[in-house]
Design a protein around this motif. Structure first.
Motif, PDB file in Angstrom:
ATOM      1  N   GLY A 247       0.790  -1.234   0.000  1.00 35.54           N
ATOM      2  CA  GLY A 247       0.000   0.000   0.000  1.00 35.54           C
ATOM      3  C   GLY A 247       0.819   1.278   0.000  1.00 35.54           C
ATOM      4  O   GLY A 247       0.372   2.301  -0.517  1.00 35.54           O
ATOM      5  N   GLY A 248       2.017   1.235   0.584  1.00 31.34           N
ATOM      6  CA  GLY A 248       2.841   2.438   0.666  1.00 31.34           C
ATOM      7  C   GLY A 248       3.751   2.656  -0.523  1.00 31.34           C
ATOM      8  O   GLY A 248       4.433   3.683  -0.610  1.00 31.34           O
ATOM      9  N   TYR A 249       3.777   1.708  -1.455  1.00 30.26           N
ATOM     10  CA  TYR A 249       4.667   1.824  -2.610  1.00 30.26           C
ATOM     11  C   TYR A 249       4.258   3.011  -3.482  1.00 30.26           C
ATOM     12  O   TYR A 249       3.077   3.263  -3.698  1.00 30.26           O
ATOM     13  CB  TYR A 249       4.625   0.551  -3.452  1.00 30.26           C
ATOM     14  CG  TYR A 249       5.452  -0.597  -2.912  1.00 30.26           C
ATOM     15  CD1 TYR A 249       5.462  -0.912  -1.555  1.00 30.26           C
ATOM     16  CD2 TYR A 249       6.218  -1.390  -3.760  1.00 30.26           C
ATOM     17  CE1 TYR A 249       6.211  -1.970  -1.066  1.00 30.26           C
ATOM     18  CE2 TYR A 249       6.975  -2.450  -3.276  1.00 30.26           C
ATOM     19  CZ  TYR A 249       6.966  -2.740  -1.926  1.00 30.26           C
ATOM     20  OH  TYR A 249       7.711  -3.782  -1.441  1.00 30.26           O
ATOM     21  N   GLN A 250       5.260   3.715  -3.995  1.00 31.51           N
ATOM     22  CA  GLN A 250       5.044   4.828  -4.916  1.00 31.51           C
ATOM     23  C   GLN A 250       5.841   4.558  -6.195  1.00 31.51           C
ATOM     24  O   GLN A 250       6.883   3.908  -6.154  1.00 31.51           O
ATOM     25  CB  GLN A 250       5.505   6.139  -4.283  1.00 31.51           C
ATOM     26  CG  GLN A 250       4.830   6.441  -2.944  1.00 31.51           C
ATOM     27  CD  GLN A 250       5.330   7.728  -2.331  1.00 31.51           C
ATOM     28  OE1 GLN A 250       4.775   8.793  -2.540  1.00 31.51           O
ATOM     29  NE2 GLN A 250       6.403   7.638  -1.552  1.00 31.51           N
ATOM     30  N   TYR A 251       5.355   5.097  -7.304  1.00 25.99           N
ATOM     31  CA  TYR A 251       5.958   4.785  -8.602  1.00 25.99           C
ATOM     32  C   TYR A 251       6.188   6.047  -9.421  1.00 25.99           C
ATOM     33  O   TYR A 251       5.486   7.044  -9.260  1.00 25.99           O
ATOM     34  CB  TYR A 251       5.045   3.836  -9.397  1.00 25.99           C
ATOM     35  CG  TYR A 251       4.599   2.627  -8.614  1.00 25.99           C
ATOM     36  CD1 TYR A 251       5.357   1.465  -8.603  1.00 25.99           C
ATOM     37  CD2 TYR A 251       3.429   2.657  -7.859  1.00 25.99           C
ATOM     38  CE1 TYR A 251       4.957   0.356  -7.871  1.00 25.99           C
ATOM     39  CE2 TYR A 251       3.022   1.554  -7.119  1.00 25.99           C
ATOM     40  CZ  TYR A 251       3.790   0.404  -7.128  1.00 25.99           C
ATOM     41  OH  TYR A 251       3.394  -0.681  -6.392  1.00 25.99           O
ATOM     42  N   ASP A 252       7.176   5.969 -10.319  1.00 26.33           N
ATOM     43  CA  ASP A 252       7.353   7.065 -11.265  1.00 26.33           C
ATOM     44  C   ASP A 252       6.429   6.830 -12.457  1.00 26.33           C
ATOM     45  O   ASP A 252       5.690   5.844 -12.500  1.00 26.33           O
ATOM     46  CB  ASP A 252       8.823   7.210 -11.691  1.00 26.33           C
ATOM     47  CG  ASP A 252       9.366   5.984 -12.434  1.00 26.33           C
ATOM     48  OD1 ASP A 252       8.552   5.210 -12.996  1.00 26.33           O
ATOM     49  OD2 ASP A 252      10.592   5.790 -12.464  1.00 26.33           O
ATOM     50  N   LYS A 253       6.470   7.726 -13.427  1.00 25.99           N
ATOM     51  CA  LYS A 253       5.523   7.628 -14.542  1.00 25.99           C
ATOM     52  C   LYS A 253       5.806   6.449 -15.466  1.00 25.99           C
ATOM     53  O   LYS A 253       4.971   6.085 -16.296  1.00 25.99           O
ATOM     54  CB  LYS A 253       5.505   8.925 -15.342  1.00 25.99           C
ATOM     55  CG  LYS A 253       6.824   9.307 -15.978  1.00 25.99           C
ATOM     56  CD  LYS A 253       6.692  10.660 -16.657  1.00 25.99           C
ATOM     57  CE  LYS A 253       8.004  11.098 -17.288  1.00 25.99           C
ATOM     58  NZ  LYS A 253       7.892  12.436 -17.910  1.00 25.99           N
ATOM     59  N   GLU A 254       6.984   5.826 -15.297  1.00 26.35           N
ATOM     60  CA  GLU A 254       7.312   4.640 -16.088  1.00 26.35           C
ATOM     61  C   GLU A 254       6.874   3.355 -15.392  1.00 26.35           C
ATOM     62  O   GLU A 254       7.079   2.261 -15.910  1.00 26.35           O
ATOM     63  CB  GLU A 254       8.828   4.583 -16.352  1.00 26.35           C
ATOM     64  CG  GLU A 254       9.401   5.784 -17.078  1.00 26.35           C
ATOM     65  CD  GLU A 254       8.894   5.910 -18.497  1.00 26.35           C
ATOM     66  OE1 GLU A 254       8.536   4.870 -19.085  1.00 26.35           O
ATOM     67  OE2 GLU A 254       8.838   7.041 -19.010  1.00 26.35           O
ATOM     68  N   VAL A 257       9.234   1.535  -9.180  1.00 30.40           N
ATOM     69  CA  VAL A 257       9.042   1.883  -7.781  1.00 30.40           C
ATOM     70  C   VAL A 257      10.046   2.958  -7.362  1.00 30.40           C
ATOM     71  O   VAL A 257      11.181   2.997  -7.850  1.00 30.40           O
ATOM     72  CB  VAL A 257       9.184   0.617  -6.899  1.00 30.40           C
ATOM     73  CG1 VAL A 257      10.636   0.156  -6.807  1.00 30.40           C
ATOM     74  CG2 VAL A 257       8.620   0.840  -5.517  1.00 30.40           C
ATOM     75  N   LEU A 258       9.617   3.849  -6.478  1.00 27.07           N
ATOM     76  CA  LEU A 258      10.521   4.868  -5.950  1.00 27.07           C
ATOM     77  C   LEU A 258      11.397   4.234  -4.879  1.00 27.07           C
ATOM     78  O   LEU A 258      10.904   3.607  -3.940  1.00 27.07           O
ATOM     79  CB  LEU A 258       9.734   6.039  -5.357  1.00 27.07           C
ATOM     80  CG  LEU A 258       8.818   6.817  -6.306  1.00 27.07           C
ATOM     81  CD1 LEU A 258       8.283   8.071  -5.613  1.00 27.07           C
ATOM     82  CD2 LEU A 258       9.532   7.201  -7.600  1.00 27.07           C
ATOM     83  N   THR A 259      12.707   4.409  -5.036  1.00 29.59           N
ATOM     84  CA  THR A 259      13.656   3.787  -4.119  1.00 29.59           C
ATOM     85  C   THR A 259      14.849   4.718  -3.951  1.00 29.59           C
ATOM     86  O   THR A 259      14.782   5.898  -4.306  1.00 29.59           O
ATOM     87  CB  THR A 259      14.074   2.397  -4.649  1.00 29.59           C
ATOM     88  OG1 THR A 259      15.038   1.816  -3.772  1.00 29.59           O
ATOM     89  CG2 THR A 259      14.654   2.467  -6.049  1.00 29.59           C
ATOM     90  N   ASP A 260      15.955   4.198  -3.413  1.00 27.93           N
ATOM     91  CA  ASP A 260      17.142   5.031  -3.245  1.00 27.93           C
ATOM     92  C   ASP A 260      18.089   4.838  -4.428  1.00 27.93           C
ATOM     93  O   ASP A 260      17.773   4.130  -5.386  1.00 27.93           O
ATOM     94  CB  ASP A 260      17.843   4.716  -1.914  1.00 27.93           C
ATOM     95  CG  ASP A 260      18.259   3.250  -1.800  1.00 27.93           C
ATOM     96  OD1 ASP A 260      18.264   2.544  -2.829  1.00 27.93           O
ATOM     97  OD2 ASP A 260      18.585   2.816  -0.682  1.00 27.93           O
TER      98      ASP A 260
END
Length: 422
Positions: A247-254, A257-260
């Motif tokens: 549920g907390g995962y976020q993504y870029d437009k591609e 997943v948003l990560t480091d």
């Protein structure tokens, strides 16, 4: 032909482990356009081990079921296998599925968690871990020419970590990739030999961890883990269940997943490798169908390779670009805040002065709106504009290549049909 997926695709594949599939059913996920479905394959075996609690699906990239009991000739034709390891049955399901809850929690989750937390009581290898290892080995043996892709979540992630670490060098060469989500760190449960295999497979195993999820125990600075750790830049769901279930995962437009920085680099390398491997497979198919490659086939392969490499480069630097954007935007906000605070302090101290006198006094000390607010904002805005332009250039290049490929396929239906059936 092996296919490449973004993180949204992979998570959608992993989520299939929680559905009740039957042998012979086709598993599909949503395509990027949302109008069609991508086929993952056919369920060729359902694992439901009542003794150990292991639940898994073996999916083959075939049009019909190719079970482990099929002829060797049929099994040798399978080129891709997807293994889905199911996570724990929710403890709230103890009335509906008491046996599953007992096996997952009392005989697997709790003993393993105790070992990971305390490192006491000797190395605990639960029946489900051993059973999962056997499942993967059997599948690699049953489908001797197939690349294997492993997906798992929660307890399934822990069992998959163990299973992947338990194979031999020859078997490891046929692991195409493993995508493991929100599971405890199983590294401390491994033998020295298994740890060597885990290290050998490190570049193919992607261990996604949201540190806001309490299930992801055993990770941290200076701690070894199975695979490459993908630390999720997640939002707080204020709900343990939702946090655990992606549920907390976020993504870029591609759809990544948003990560480091490390996570972006690892995923970029994997995505590029998958795409280039797929193109190499396609090249072999082209060569089989007509000997030498046609001009049209060469143009397509060159364009697709350029697209894969460009997307890989963009993803590699994406984290740094995101961080720079945040830094520049924060600096712009800080300039506004600093000038506002400067004026506030001047008014507090110079109560007997007029506003113009206060501004003159500040200016005499070099504190002007231009030096504190206007010029710094302009400087950072210029940097932000330049950064945005770089991103736009990459996006335009990627879109242009995609458009050229689509146009070529539209004008060459024979080539499009070849690719579609590959």
């Amino acid at each position: 032909m092996s296919r490449s997926y973004n993180d949204i695709d992979r998570i959608n594949i992993a989520k299939q482990e929680y559905k009740n599939w039957s042998e012979g059913e086709e598993i599909t996920i949503d395509s990027e356009d949302g109008k069609s479905r991508k086929s993952i394959g056919i369920v060729s075996q359902v694992i439901d081990n009542k003794i150990t609690g292991e639940q898994a699906y073996i999916i083959t990239n075939t049009k019909k079921t190719v079970s482990p009991n099929a002829s060797l000739t049929k099994r040798e034709k399978v080129t891709e296998v997807t293994v889905l390891y199911r996570g724990s049955t929710g403890i709230d399901q103890w009335k509906k599925e008491p046996l599953d809850v007992w096996k997952d929690w009392l005989e697997n989750d709790i003993p393993s968690a105790t070992q990971i937390f305390t490192h006491t009581g000797g190395r605990v290898v639960t029946p489900q871990l051993k059973s999962a290892a056997k499942t993967l080995k059997n599948s690699l043996n049953n489908y001797p020419n197939a690349k294997h892709y492993v997906y798992a979540h929660s307890l399934g992630s822990m069992t998959a970590q163990y299973a992947l670490s338990d194979i031999n060098e020859k078997e490891a060469s046929r692991i195409g990739g493993a995508y493991l989500y929100e599971g405890p760190n199983a590294y401390s449960l491994l033998t020295p030999e298994q740890k060597k295999m885990a290290e050998a497979l490190r570049g193919k195993i992607y261990n996604y961890v949201d540190f806001k999820d309490p299930v992801t125990i055993g990770y941290g600075a200076y701690k070894e883990n199975v695979g490459q750790l993908i630390a999720i830049d997640s939002k707080d769901m204020n709900d343990i269940g939702k946090q655990h279930m992606w549920g907390g995962y976020q993504y870029d437009k591609e759809g990544n997943v948003l990560t480091d920085a490390k996570g972006y680099a690892a995923l970029a390398k994997n995505n590029t490798r998958e795409k280039l491997d797929g193109l190499e497979d396609l090249k072999k198919i082209f060569a089989k169908s007509g000997g030498n490659l046609s001009d049209s086939e060469k143009i397509f392969l060159d364009a697709a390779e350029a697209l894969a490499l460009t997307q890989g480069v963009k993803m590699t630097i994406q984290y740094d670009m995101n961080e720079l954007q945040k830094t520049y935007k924060k600096a712009i906000d800080n300039a506004d805040d600093l000038w506002r605070d400067t004026l506030k302090d001047a008014r507090t101290i110079g109560t007997s002065l007029s506003e113009s006198e206060r501004l003159d006094a500040l200016a005499s000390g070099g504190a002007t709106e231009a030096s504190i607010r206007t010029k710094p904002k302009a400087k950072y805005q210029k940097k932000l504009t330049k950064l945005t332009a770089i991103q736009k250039e990459y996006d335009e290049l990627i879109n242009n290549i995609k458009h050229a490929i689509a146009e070529q396929l539209q004008n060459d239906q024979e080539l499009a049909q070849q690719i579609g059936s590959a």
